[in-house]
Design an enzyme around this catalytic site. Structure first.
Site, PDB file in Angstrom:
ATOM      1  N   THR A   1      -5.388  24.633  -1.010  1.00  0.00           N
ATOM      2  CA  THR A   1      -5.159  23.191  -0.816  1.00  0.00           C
ATOM      3  C   THR A   1      -6.449  22.462  -1.187  1.00  0.00           C
ATOM      4  O   THR A   1      -7.506  23.084  -1.280  1.00  0.00           O
ATOM      5  CB  THR A   1      -4.827  22.883   0.657  1.00  0.00           C
TER       6      THR A   1
ATOM      7  N   GLU B   1       1.783  24.319  -0.171  1.00  0.00           N
ATOM      8  CA  GLU B   1       2.389  25.272   0.751  1.00  0.00           C
ATOM      9  C   GLU B   1       3.871  25.542   0.470  1.00  0.00           C
ATOM     10  O   GLU B   1       4.494  26.361   1.148  1.00  0.00           O
ATOM     11  CB  GLU B   1       2.243  24.751   2.199  1.00  0.00           C
TER      12      GLU B   1
ATOM     13  N   LYS C   1      -1.256   1.970  10.950  1.00  0.00           N
ATOM     14  CA  LYS C   1      -0.734   1.688  12.298  1.00  0.00           C
ATOM     15  C   LYS C   1      -1.242   0.323  12.709  1.00  0.00           C
ATOM     16  O   LYS C   1      -2.432   0.120  12.898  1.00  0.00           O
ATOM     17  CB  LYS C   1      -1.191   2.764  13.278  1.00  0.00           C
TER      18      LYS C   1
ATOM     19  N   TRP D   1       4.336   0.787  12.315  1.00  0.00           N
ATOM     20  CA  TRP D   1       3.825   1.481  11.131  1.00  0.00           C
ATOM     21  C   TRP D   1       4.130   0.694   9.875  1.00  0.00           C
ATOM     22  O   TRP D   1       5.223   0.170   9.712  1.00  0.00           O
ATOM     23  CB  TRP D   1       4.550   2.827  10.974  1.00  0.00           C
TER      24      TRP D   1
HETATM   25  P1  ADP Z   1      -3.117  17.315  -2.061  1.00  0.00           P
HETATM   26  O1  ADP Z   1      -2.380  16.081  -2.488  1.00  0.00           O
HETATM   27  O2  ADP Z   1      -3.823  17.147  -0.747  1.00  0.00           O
HETATM   28  O3  ADP Z   1      -3.912  17.928  -3.142  1.00  0.00           O
HETATM   29  P2  ADP Z   1      -0.791  18.841  -2.514  1.00  0.00           P
HETATM   30  O4  ADP Z   1      -1.110  18.862  -3.934  1.00  0.00           O
HETATM   31  O5  ADP Z   1      -0.305  20.055  -1.848  1.00  0.00           O
HETATM   32  O6  ADP Z   1      -2.027  18.396  -1.696  1.00  0.00           O
HETATM   33  O7  ADP Z   1       0.168  17.644  -2.317  1.00  0.00           O
HETATM   34  C1  ADP Z   1       1.200  17.624  -1.387  1.00  0.00           C
HETATM   35  C2  ADP Z   1       1.438  16.238  -0.884  1.00  0.00           C
HETATM   36  O8  ADP Z   1       1.682  15.317  -1.934  1.00  0.00           O
HETATM   37  C3  ADP Z   1       2.663  16.144  -0.009  1.00  0.00           C
HETATM   38  O9  ADP Z   1       2.400  16.581   1.295  1.00  0.00           O
HETATM   39  C4  ADP Z   1       2.971  14.656  -0.077  1.00  0.00           C
HETATM   40  O10 ADP Z   1       2.163  13.915   0.824  1.00  0.00           O
HETATM   41  C5  ADP Z   1       2.556  14.290  -1.476  1.00  0.00           C
HETATM   42  N1  ADP Z   1       3.734  14.217  -2.349  1.00  0.00           N
HETATM   43  C6  ADP Z   1       4.219  15.161  -3.164  1.00  0.00           C
HETATM   44  N2  ADP Z   1       5.289  14.710  -3.853  1.00  0.00           N
HETATM   45  C7  ADP Z   1       5.482  13.432  -3.448  1.00  0.00           C
HETATM   46  C8  ADP Z   1       6.417  12.410  -3.791  1.00  0.00           C
HETATM   47  N3  ADP Z   1       7.367  12.584  -4.703  1.00  0.00           N
HETATM   48  N4  ADP Z   1       6.314  11.227  -3.158  1.00  0.00           N
HETATM   49  C9  ADP Z   1       5.353  10.998  -2.235  1.00  0.00           C
HETATM   50  N5  ADP Z   1       4.432  11.912  -1.888  1.00  0.00           N
HETATM   51  C10 ADP Z   1       4.495  13.119  -2.484  1.00  0.00           C
END
Ligand code: ADP
Length: 540
Positions: A188, A333, A440, A445
């Protein structure tokens, strides 16, 4: 009494995917942009042969099943060969995001115990900086021929990929093992604390890739040419490097050239029918095409996710460019895609706006993934489209625990995503925000995603981001950042007035800051953490 079925139990292994493509779609092309510029093309049959050669080469380096091999690389054909050569040998393909902080890169390479790291020449300076701190890596392999492999001062162990595999045979018997064996590893981004490793099994990836081929997900077939802009260094490029050969689709890999013009030209010259990427990439592509009045000749569909796709952008793709938008959701994940939006037949009579509003949501879960939303007490909320809570997932390709971690992240067998969502009666999920981004205010929200989508609907806005700023009375209030389209004029009063006509009055941001660009991270997402660091003062 239960009976055992009398069917074979063949393990779901990644080696079988590339061998399937080699046998059934042997002459389907893989086209790849070399890091030094030119286009390279070959077939799935040739790709499989070179993956086998790589497997022999890894063996010759003294590596054994279970070892981890890192990569710091673009989407290109050698990286693709590594996806199969490494995992197919029973080793772990550890894809590293080159835009992580060097300290984090060092941390993950050491944590994963990478023995060899494959890298593209672009990242030679990075390799030079991190190599002295990665004592377990005994060989650094540049994904290039000898002529394009740079020598890196202070590191003797740099090899050229082509030289490494040249003497090896393309005859290799892929080992057969338990499908639950680890195939790939991705960390991550580690916005809080150290990055955490998601260790994917062969089974999880094969099942996810099969789901990716389904008509309700990416719908890949031999009639398609897919260009994944989503990086192979993060979340397995949404498993497209596996689902394309599985479905027999031509694979077009853009290498390091991800600007609007390069992508457009590659889409046209390679007759690409479908692409996949984060919204910022599509914004850049349209920013190039719009002023020139360009249109797609073959592109019919685009998969989008990683962050929310604003409805205005969906409308532009569908109405102006006749490109169907598939908006999905997933995270490190979840191996790759967890949910994907498509229009059901009953929407046929709907207006374009109604359809686009539906597609702005993140869609239904693919078979193999279950979703629910829960409140703070962990109780499941109704599927009514309005009750919002934390999104929980479970399924065949959802993480059960982090690599080398003692504690389980699961709650009652479900993975808590950290996203706030609603689910409606038809199972359509909508991400309202990330728990860390939601604003918030006065006990209520505000969804930063909704505000950003509304702002992008203004014709002068290229990009928008919203963060919560501490407020003495209301706890937090929204602050809006705008990047204007080139040549467009827009002032604070006008955008706030525009927003007041789109959202509740108390949602309208307290202030607007105009910037030339927004900070964008390695996976193309706006880095709100950076904005908070720089602008996160207190509203009076
Ligand atoms: P990071 O963004 O921290 O690098 P990831 O690449 O694992 O981590 O991204 C996952 C996150 O991206 C999800 O938990 C969500 O918050 C966001 N995400 C993924 N797809 C979408 C989407 N279509 N719309 C909004 N948020 C999204």
């Amino acid at each position: 009494m239960l009976q055992t079925g009398l069917m074979m139990e063949r393990p779901l292994l990644l080696s079988s995917v590339i061998e399937h493509a080699a046998k059934q779609y042997g002459d389907v092309e893989v086209v790849s942009r070399e890091t030094h510029g030119p286009l390279f093309r070959y077939t799935y049959a040739q790709c499989a042969a070179r993956a086998r050669r790589l497997a022999n080469a890894l063996k010759s380096l003294g590596l054994a099943p279970g070892n981890a091999i890192g990569s710091i690389a673009w989407n290109n054909h050698r990286h693709l060969e590594a996806y199969y050569g490494v995992s197919g040998s029973g080793m772990v393909m550890h894809t590293c995001n080159p835009r992580l902080h060097p300290q984090q890169l060092i941390y993950i390479i050491n944590h994963a115990e990478d023995r060899v790291v494959l890298f593209d020449a672009t990242f030679a300076p990075l390799v030079k900086a991190i190599a002295p701190h990665c004592p377990q890596v005994h060989t650094w392999v540049c994904l290039a021929d000898a002529a394009n492999t740079p020598s890196i001062e202070g590191i003797n162990s740099v090899r050229s990929y082509e030289e490494l595999i040249a003497p090896c045979s393309d005859d290799f018997e892929w080992p057969e093992f338990d499908e639950r064996t680890a195939a790939a590893l991705c960390y991550t981004s580690g916005t809080t604390g150290n990055p955490k490793g998601a260790l994917y099994s062969h089974r999880a990836i094969v099942l996810n890739a099969m789901a990716g081929c389904m008509p309700s997900v990416l719908s890949l077939s031999p009639n398609d040419a897919i260009l994944p802009v989503v990086p192979m260094f993060h979340i397995n490029a949404w498993c497209i490097p596996y689902s394309a050969p599985m479905g027999g689709a031509k694979l077009v890999l853009p290498g390091p050239k991800l600007d609007g013009q390069s992508l457009y030209e590659l889409m046209e010259s390679e007759a690409v029918t479908i692409s996949a990427g984060v919204p910022t990439i599509w914004q850049a592509l349209l920013a190039y095409m719009e002023p020139l009045g360009l249109r797609f000749t073959t592109m019919r569909k685009t998969g989008v996710g990683g962050s929310a796709m604003p409805q205005a952008l969906i409308a532009k793709f569908m109405d102006t460019y006749q490109v169907e938008v598939r908006h999905g959701w997933g995270m490190t994940e979840t191996t790759a895609i967890g949910t994907m939006g498509t229009l059901l037949p009953k929407t046929q009579g709907w207006t374009s706006e109604q359809k686009q509003a539906l597609l702005a949501k993140q869609g239904r879960s693919a078979f193999g993934v279950e979703i629910k939303v829960v409140n703070d007490e962990g109780n499941t909320l109704p599927r009514d489209g309005t009750s919002q809570g934390e999104l929980m997932v479970r399924g065949h390709w959802i993480l059960a625990s982090y690599y080398k971690s003692e504690t389980s992240p699961l709650v009652d067998g479900w993975f808590p995503t950290g996203d706030i969502a609603t689910i409606d009666a038809e199972g359509t999920m909508q991400i309202r925000d990330r728990t860390k981004d939601v604003i918030k205010t006065g006990g209520e929200w505000i969804s930063s995603i909704d505000l950003e989508s509304a702002a992008v609907g203004h014709p002068a806005v290229a990009m928008a981001a919203v963060i919560g700023i501490k407020h003495p009375k209301w706890d937090e209030r929204p602050l809006l950042f705008i990047v204007r389209k080139p040549g467009a004029s827009l002032e604070k009063e006008e955008i706030l007035e525009f927003l007041a006509s789109k959202v509740a009055k108390w949602w309208v941001p307290d202030d607007v800051i105009f910037l030339d660009s927004l900070p964008v991270g390695g996976t193309g997402k706006v880095q709100k953490g950076e904005l908070r660091k720089q602008y996160g003062g207190v509203f009076s």
